[in-house]
Design an enzyme around this catalytic site. Structure first.
Site, PDB file in Angstrom:
ATOM      1  N   CYS A  74      -9.193 -14.503  95.019  1.00  0.00           N
ATOM      2  CA  CYS A  74     -10.214 -14.313  93.978  1.00  0.00           C
ATOM      3  C   CYS A  74     -11.605 -14.461  94.564  1.00  0.00           C
ATOM      4  CB  CYS A  74     -10.126 -15.408  92.918  1.00  0.00           C
ATOM      5  SG  CYS A  74      -8.646 -15.375  91.967  1.00  0.00           S
TER       6      CYS A  74
HETATM    7  N1  NDP Z   1      -7.224 -14.631  86.863  1.00  0.00           N
HETATM    8  C1  NDP Z   1      -8.379 -14.239  87.293  1.00  0.00           C
HETATM    9  O1  NDP Z   1      -9.271 -15.025  87.562  1.00  0.00           O
HETATM   10  C2  NDP Z   1      -8.687 -12.791  87.458  1.00  0.00           C
HETATM   11  C3  NDP Z   1      -7.678 -11.888  87.505  1.00  0.00           C
HETATM   12  N2  NDP Z   1      -7.947 -10.567  87.722  1.00  0.00           N
HETATM   13  C4  NDP Z   1      -6.830  -9.627  87.747  1.00  0.00           C
HETATM   14  O2  NDP Z   1      -7.293  -8.339  88.104  1.00  0.00           O
HETATM   15  C5  NDP Z   1      -6.621  -7.328  87.365  1.00  0.00           C
HETATM   16  C6  NDP Z   1      -7.626  -6.434  86.703  1.00  0.00           C
HETATM   17  O3  NDP Z   1      -8.177  -7.130  85.596  1.00  0.00           O
HETATM   18  P1  NDP Z   1      -9.132  -6.389  84.542  1.00  0.00           P
HETATM   19  O4  NDP Z   1     -10.352  -5.910  85.261  1.00  0.00           O
HETATM   20  O5  NDP Z   1      -9.327  -7.262  83.374  1.00  0.00           O
HETATM   21  O6  NDP Z   1      -8.211  -5.196  84.086  1.00  0.00           O
HETATM   22  P2  NDP Z   1      -8.549  -3.696  83.799  1.00  0.00           P
HETATM   23  O7  NDP Z   1      -9.148  -3.079  84.984  1.00  0.00           O
HETATM   24  O8  NDP Z   1      -7.325  -3.095  83.211  1.00  0.00           O
HETATM   25  O9  NDP Z   1      -9.652  -3.844  82.662  1.00  0.00           O
HETATM   26  C7  NDP Z   1      -9.278  -4.065  81.359  1.00  0.00           C
HETATM   27  C8  NDP Z   1     -10.372  -3.631  80.410  1.00  0.00           C
HETATM   28  O10 NDP Z   1     -11.209  -4.742  80.181  1.00  0.00           O
HETATM   29  C9  NDP Z   1     -12.552  -4.409  80.599  1.00  0.00           C
HETATM   30  N3  NDP Z   1     -13.031  -5.597  81.293  1.00  0.00           N
HETATM   31  C10 NDP Z   1     -12.634  -6.101  82.475  1.00  0.00           C
HETATM   32  N4  NDP Z   1     -13.312  -7.234  82.770  1.00  0.00           N
HETATM   33  C11 NDP Z   1     -14.147  -7.418  81.727  1.00  0.00           C
HETATM   34  C12 NDP Z   1     -15.114  -8.385  81.423  1.00  0.00           C
HETATM   35  N5  NDP Z   1     -15.382  -9.392  82.292  1.00  0.00           N
HETATM   36  N6  NDP Z   1     -15.794  -8.288  80.269  1.00  0.00           N
HETATM   37  C13 NDP Z   1     -15.558  -7.276  79.416  1.00  0.00           C
HETATM   38  N7  NDP Z   1     -14.655  -6.316  79.644  1.00  0.00           N
HETATM   39  C14 NDP Z   1     -13.970  -6.382  80.784  1.00  0.00           C
HETATM   40  C15 NDP Z   1     -12.436  -3.214  81.490  1.00  0.00           C
HETATM   41  O11 NDP Z   1     -13.551  -2.372  81.381  1.00  0.00           O
HETATM   42  P3  NDP Z   1     -14.658  -2.311  82.550  1.00  0.00           P
HETATM   43  O12 NDP Z   1     -13.905  -2.310  83.859  1.00  0.00           O
HETATM   44  O13 NDP Z   1     -15.363  -1.027  82.277  1.00  0.00           O
HETATM   45  O14 NDP Z   1     -15.524  -3.515  82.363  1.00  0.00           O
HETATM   46  C16 NDP Z   1     -11.220  -2.502  80.944  1.00  0.00           C
HETATM   47  O15 NDP Z   1     -11.539  -1.650  79.878  1.00  0.00           O
HETATM   48  C17 NDP Z   1      -5.676  -8.066  86.423  1.00  0.00           C
HETATM   49  O16 NDP Z   1      -4.391  -8.087  87.007  1.00  0.00           O
HETATM   50  C18 NDP Z   1      -6.229  -9.462  86.347  1.00  0.00           C
HETATM   51  O17 NDP Z   1      -5.224 -10.438  86.128  1.00  0.00           O
HETATM   52  C19 NDP Z   1      -9.218 -10.115  87.903  1.00  0.00           C
HETATM   53  C20 NDP Z   1     -10.269 -10.991  87.900  1.00  0.00           C
HETATM   54  C21 NDP Z   1     -10.091 -12.398  87.612  1.00  0.00           C
HETATM   55  N1  LIG Z   2     -10.439 -13.371  90.431  1.00  0.00           N
HETATM   56  C1  LIG Z   2      -9.330 -12.710  90.769  1.00  0.00           C
HETATM   57  N2  LIG Z   2      -8.130 -13.282  90.503  1.00  0.00           N
HETATM   58  C2  LIG Z   2      -7.053 -12.602  90.857  1.00  0.00           C
HETATM   59  C3  LIG Z   2      -7.108 -11.357  91.460  1.00  0.00           C
HETATM   60  N3  LIG Z   2      -5.857 -10.922  91.659  1.00  0.00           N
HETATM   61  C4  LIG Z   2      -5.056 -11.886  91.198  1.00  0.00           C
HETATM   62  N4  LIG Z   2      -5.766 -12.903  90.719  1.00  0.00           N
HETATM   63  C5  LIG Z   2      -5.287 -14.165  90.167  1.00  0.00           C
HETATM   64  O1  LIG Z   2      -4.845 -15.031  91.233  1.00  0.00           O
HETATM   65  C6  LIG Z   2      -3.582 -15.573  90.908  1.00  0.00           C
HETATM   66  C7  LIG Z   2      -2.810 -16.027  92.150  1.00  0.00           C
HETATM   67  O2  LIG Z   2      -3.490 -17.100  92.749  1.00  0.00           O
HETATM   68  P1  LIG Z   2      -2.977 -17.866  94.067  1.00  0.00           P
HETATM   69  O3  LIG Z   2      -4.009 -18.926  94.271  1.00  0.00           O
HETATM   70  O4  LIG Z   2      -1.643 -18.441  93.759  1.00  0.00           O
HETATM   71  O5  LIG Z   2      -2.932 -16.904  95.199  1.00  0.00           O
HETATM   72  C8  LIG Z   2      -2.919 -14.442  90.139  1.00  0.00           C
HETATM   73  O6  LIG Z   2      -1.820 -14.846  89.385  1.00  0.00           O
HETATM   74  C9  LIG Z   2      -4.088 -13.957  89.267  1.00  0.00           C
HETATM   75  O7  LIG Z   2      -4.260 -14.719  88.122  1.00  0.00           O
HETATM   76  C10 LIG Z   2      -8.374 -10.798  91.736  1.00  0.00           C
HETATM   77  O8  LIG Z   2      -8.505  -9.701  92.308  1.00  0.00           O
HETATM   78  N5  LIG Z   2      -9.446 -11.523  91.382  1.00  0.00           N
END
Ligand code: NDP
Ligand SMILES: Nc1nc2c(ncn2[C@@H]2O[C@H](COP(=O)(O)O)[C@@H](O)[C@H]2O)c(=O)[nH]1
Length: 328
Positions: A174
């Site tokens: 992340c």
């Molecule tokens: N656990 C974590 O900390 C994180 C996990 N991830 C992982 O990355 C993958 C992609 O995630 P994600 O980008 O949500 O999925 P998507 O790319 O499918 O986006 C989902 C929708 O939500 C919108 N979106 C995404 N982020 C935001 C935001 N911060 N505020 C408002 N709208 C938002 C996007 O539009 P638009 O792109 O136009 O904004 C899109 O329409 C997932 O698997 C997720 O679990 C990603 C970051 C953090």
């Molecule tokens: N901010 C982001 N979080 C992400 C992304 N891809 C996955 N994830 C989150 O990380 C955990 C796994 O964490 P780990 O410490 O065990 O390696 C996963 O389950 C998601 O929630 C990303 O691109 N950006």
């Protein structure tokens, strides 16, 4: 508010009540099924694929398939059911996902578990998707996330989620904290503790687990299940690409919001790293179970419940955790 993370905490031992660690029961009921350990590999493309999902389900482990090959999901459910196994899939929140859920309902393809997998899960779009899924597939156990606050947990539970996933930015690949300044990276365990006070349904701790002991700590602070990426990366069965460098084998592990996943440098919040090749994932799962059995014995109990009640001490406070490199 107490702020701490996994490495800042130690659990305090109680008098042992078993003659052997093998007496300690690590099984957990999560949704409609019971699993060997309260651990699930992250639903990421370099961590899980269909063959590994089948392997895990046939051997008593929970899994969540990723959502990055969306067109394969209906067939995946059919194949798991044809093999007598449970189906556990992920979805997003974009308009086509509404059609996908409708298609599953029309074809009476009911996955046992569905995970709404979104970076910022405390949002109206996730609430709307929870309600859509609950209307059309009421029998599926619905996990929603990710959130990092008690308010997030409450709102998703009230919308109908059966479990909530906690963790914004603590993951090994992340870079959310660096790119946005937000998240639970560096205080994931404290965030889990706060969320567990608000939760009336199971929580999944997601991200930041670096050692098997962190699994026991997650249970202590309110998790029913622990989602892990980096510890599962690099195995023979891991789908990440294998790379040889100077005679050493490595496997790729990249974030779901990295450019490697997205195919474009657009709203990137993840990076890629190389993980030293680790061999068979079965050995890692067995070791996790043994370490958890040992943890239960130190807790002075015979099952996971014992871990939820142990005392803890805060031994230091190192707030910067995990994501010190932008990319490899
Ligand atoms: N656990 C974590 O900390 C994180 C996990 N991830 C992982 O990355 C993958 C992609 O995630 P994600 O980008 O949500 O999925 P998507 O790319 O499918 O986006 C989902 C929708 O939500 C919108 N979106 C995404 N982020 C935001 C935001 N911060 N505020 C408002 N709208 C938002 C996007 O539009 P638009 O792109 O136009 O904004 C899109 O329409 C997932 O698997 C997720 O679990 C990603 C970051 C953090
Ligand atoms: N901010 C982001 N979080 C992400 C992304 N891809 C996955 N994830 C989150 O990380 C955990 C796994 O964490 P780990 O410490 O065990 O390696 C996963 O389950 C998601 O929630 C990303 O691109 N950006």
């Amino acid at each position: 508010m107490q702020v701490f993370d996994y490495e800042d905490i130690q659990l305090v031992p109680n008098k042992c009540i078993v003659d052997s660690r093998s007496e300690c029961d690590t099984s957990v009921k999560f949704g409609p099924r019971t699993f060997k350990i309260p651990v699930v590999p992250a639903n990421m493309q370099t961590i899980i694929d269909a063959p590994l999902a089948k392997d895990l389900a046939s051997n008593g482990y929970f899994y969540v398939m990723h959502r990055f090959e969306p067109e394969t999901r209906a067939d995946f459910i059919r194949q798991m059911h044809a093999a007598g196994l449970f189906a556990s899939i992920s979805v997003g929140v974009k308009p086509e996902e509404y059609d996908f859920i409708q298609k599953l309902a029309d074809e009476q393809l009911n996955p046992e578990y569905i995970t709404i997998d979104i970076a910022h899960g405390h949002s109206q779009r996730v609430i709307d998707m929870i309600q859509h899924i609950k209307r059309l597939l009421p029998d599926s156990f619905l996990i929603a996330g990710n959130v990092g606050t008690p308010e997030g947990v409450r709102e998703l539970e009230n919308a109908g989620a059966d479990a909530t996933k906690v963790g914004i930015g603590p993951g090994k690949v992340c870079i959310t904290k660096i790119k946005t300044g937000f998240g639970t990276g560096g205080w994931q365990l404290a965030a889990l503790r706060l969320c567990s006070k608000a939760a009336s349904k199971p929580l999944i701790a997601d991200g930041g687990v670096r050692t098997d002991g962190d699994i026991a700590k997650s249970i202590r602070f309110g998790a029913s299940m622990v989602m892990i990426g980096s510890l599962f990366a690099g195995h023979k069965q891991s789908p990440g690409k294998t790379i040889e460098r100077d005679g050493e084998l490595y496997k790729e592990y990249f974030g779901s919001a990295s450019e490697y996943q997205k195919g474009a440098h657009h709203n990137v919040e993840g990076k890629k790293m190389l993980v030293t090749y680790k061999g068979d994932i079965d050995d890692t799962l067995t070791e996790m179970q043994e370490d958890l059995q040992s943890a239960i014995s130190y807790a002075g109990g015979k099952d996971l419940k014992a871990l939820t009640k142990v005392d803890y001490v805060i031994v230091k406070n190192s707030i910067f955790n995990g994501d010190d490199h932008y990319s490899v």
